[in-house]
Design a protein around this motif. Structure first.
Motif, PDB file in Angstrom:
ATOM      1  N   ARG A   1     -18.463 105.506  26.404  1.00 19.86           N
ATOM      2  CA  ARG A   1     -18.283 104.078  26.098  1.00 19.86           C
ATOM      3  C   ARG A   1     -17.841 103.289  27.345  1.00 19.86           C
ATOM      4  N   PRO A   2     -18.662 103.269  28.388  1.00 19.34           N
ATOM      5  CA  PRO A   2     -18.273 102.558  29.607  1.00 19.34           C
ATOM      6  C   PRO A   2     -18.293 101.050  29.410  1.00 19.34           C
TER       7      PRO A   2
ATOM      8  N   LYS B   1     -27.541  99.190  25.792  1.00 16.11           N
ATOM      9  CA  LYS B   1     -27.381  98.798  24.386  1.00 16.11           C
ATOM     10  C   LYS B   1     -26.437  99.711  23.618  1.00 16.11           C
ATOM     11  N   SER B   2     -25.777 100.627  24.309  1.00 14.99           N
ATOM     12  CA  SER B   2     -24.862 101.546  23.629  1.00 14.99           C
ATOM     13  C   SER B   2     -23.493 100.909  23.430  1.00 14.99           C
ATOM     14  N   GLY B   3     -22.783 101.387  22.428  1.00 16.94           N
ATOM     15  CA  GLY B   3     -21.393 100.987  22.222  1.00 16.94           C
ATOM     16  C   GLY B   3     -21.147  99.499  22.115  1.00 16.94           C
ATOM     17  N   GLY B   4     -22.122  98.766  21.623  1.00 17.92           N
ATOM     18  CA  GLY B   4     -21.966  97.316  21.501  1.00 17.92           C
ATOM     19  C   GLY B   4     -22.380  96.549  22.736  1.00 17.92           C
ATOM     20  N   GLY B   5     -22.903  97.258  23.752  1.00 18.47           N
ATOM     21  CA  GLY B   5     -23.414  96.591  24.951  1.00 18.47           C
ATOM     22  C   GLY B   5     -22.605  96.907  26.190  1.00 18.47           C
ATOM     23  N   VAL B   6     -23.290  97.356  27.252  1.00 18.44           N
ATOM     24  CA  VAL B   6     -22.661  97.726  28.513  1.00 18.44           C
ATOM     25  C   VAL B   6     -23.273  96.880  29.623  1.00 18.44           C
TER      26      VAL B   6
END
Length: 355
Positions: free
Chosen positions: A225-226, A302-307
């Motif tokens: 979750r960066p 698009k991971s974890g709500g957006g990076v």
């Protein structure tokens, strides 16, 4: 560059690391990066990670992918010839006559793609390479002999070529994208050598399974979750014969890193990295694409709500062949650009452009 770096580069590129069995290369990578990070680990499918400042809450990732294209054993006939299916984006046109390494249950078995002699390929419909007519010969005479060697349905295959340097260029199979793993490892080394105290947690990620759909990056991004990610991969040198710079983008080996813009690139991060390049006199090129890049950027952003993501690519000639080629000066420039970009990121930095 010093001999330790050169030895790492050569051994890492020569390692057999097809998609789904990246173990050999990952072990070399982890051994090399270990002195420059606070901890290392791997996930269930083999993505390798080195972490600096693991206890800090704000997380930055730099990422490359470790897997190479190849083939998979799909059938063994009664005469000992082996048929294959693709593992990633392998090119059937270049396969005939090439040497291969088959990763069998008892170790590596050497072989080659056979082919029909030119003077036998006559008539109105001459034989041309297609997936369904490729075959590998390991000098076995029966199916049983092949199986005794430890080759089974599902055994993975890579080309049998070795890294070489020529006229300031690196030439190898699997530069896409183990050269990226090499570059992010050098960033970690440079941070350590220069005693840089980062105000955040840095995750140096060498992901698996990019060549079959960005799968390793998708998994590890969900785990870490960066907040920010800088991804490096290769892109085309569009000035080689049969490429079109107007259609494919105007990028060339020897002219520096390619800083991409696209829907999966965070604009403020992009502007910051361009400024870093200019401030540090790092010559760079620009690139774009329709939608997303087809690199691990597409999974991570698009991971974890957006990076907040930026793709920094290395120009490469002859992608997905046995003679992929990059310019060594470009390699060093990518390392420098990622290094200075990391230094420019502030603790807890908010990259949003609408607040």
């Amino acid at each position: 560059y010093n001999m330790k770096r050169k030895k790492f580069l050569e051994s890492y590129l020569n390692a057999t690391s097809p998609t789904g069995m990246e173990t050999a290369g990952q072990r070399i990578w982890l051994d090399y990066i270990n002195p420059y990070v606070d901890k290392t680990y791997t996930d269930t499918y083999g993505t390798a990670v080195g972490v600096i400042n693991p206890d800090k809450k704000y997380k930055v990732m730099i990422e490359a992918h470790a897997d190479e294209i190849g083939w998979t054993v799909s059938h063994i006939d009664s005469n000992g010839f082996i048929r294959v299916v693709r593992n990633g984006g392998s090119d059937h046109h270049i396969a005939p006559g090439t040497k291969v390494q088959i990763l069998g249950e008892n170790g590596v078995i050497k072989g080659h793609f056979g082919w029909l002699a030119i003077h036998e390929r006559k008539g109105p419909n001459p034989l041309t390479p297609k997936l369904e007519n490729l075959f590998i010969d390991i000098e076995a005479n029966s199916k049983e002999e092949v199986e005794k060697m430890g080759i089974i349905i599902g055994s993975l295959i890579v080309y049998d070529t070795k890294f070489l340097e020529r006229n300031g260029n690196y030439i190898s199979r699997a530069l896409d994208n183990r050269i990226g793993g090499y570059m992010i490892a050098q960033v970690a080394k440079k941070l350590k050598d220069n005693k840089i105290d980062l105000p955040y947690s840095l995750h140096i990620v060498n992901a698996v399974q990019e060549e079959i759909g960005l799968k390793g990056a998708e998994m590890i991004a969900e785990s870490i979750r960066p907040d920010v990610a800088i991804i490096t991969d290769v892109c085309h040198d569009t000035h080689t014969p049969h490429m079109n710079p107007i259609k494919a983008g105007d990028t060339k080996c020897g002219l520096g890193p390619v800083i991409f813009r696209g829907a999966d690139i965070q604009l403020n991060l992009n502007k910051q990295i361009v400024k870093v390049a200019n401030d540090n006199d790092i010559k760079f090129q620009r690139g774009t694409y329709n939608g997303n890049s087809g690199t691990d950027t597409g999974a991570i952003y698009k991971s974890g709500g957006g990076v907040a993501c930026q793709l920094i690519s290395l120009p490469l000639k002859y992608m997905h062949t046995t003679v992929e080629t990059v310019n060594s000066k470009d390699v060093e420039s990518v390392i420098d650009l990622i290094y200075h970009s990391l230094i420019s990121i502030k603790k807890g930095q908010d990259f949003r452009y609408i607040k």
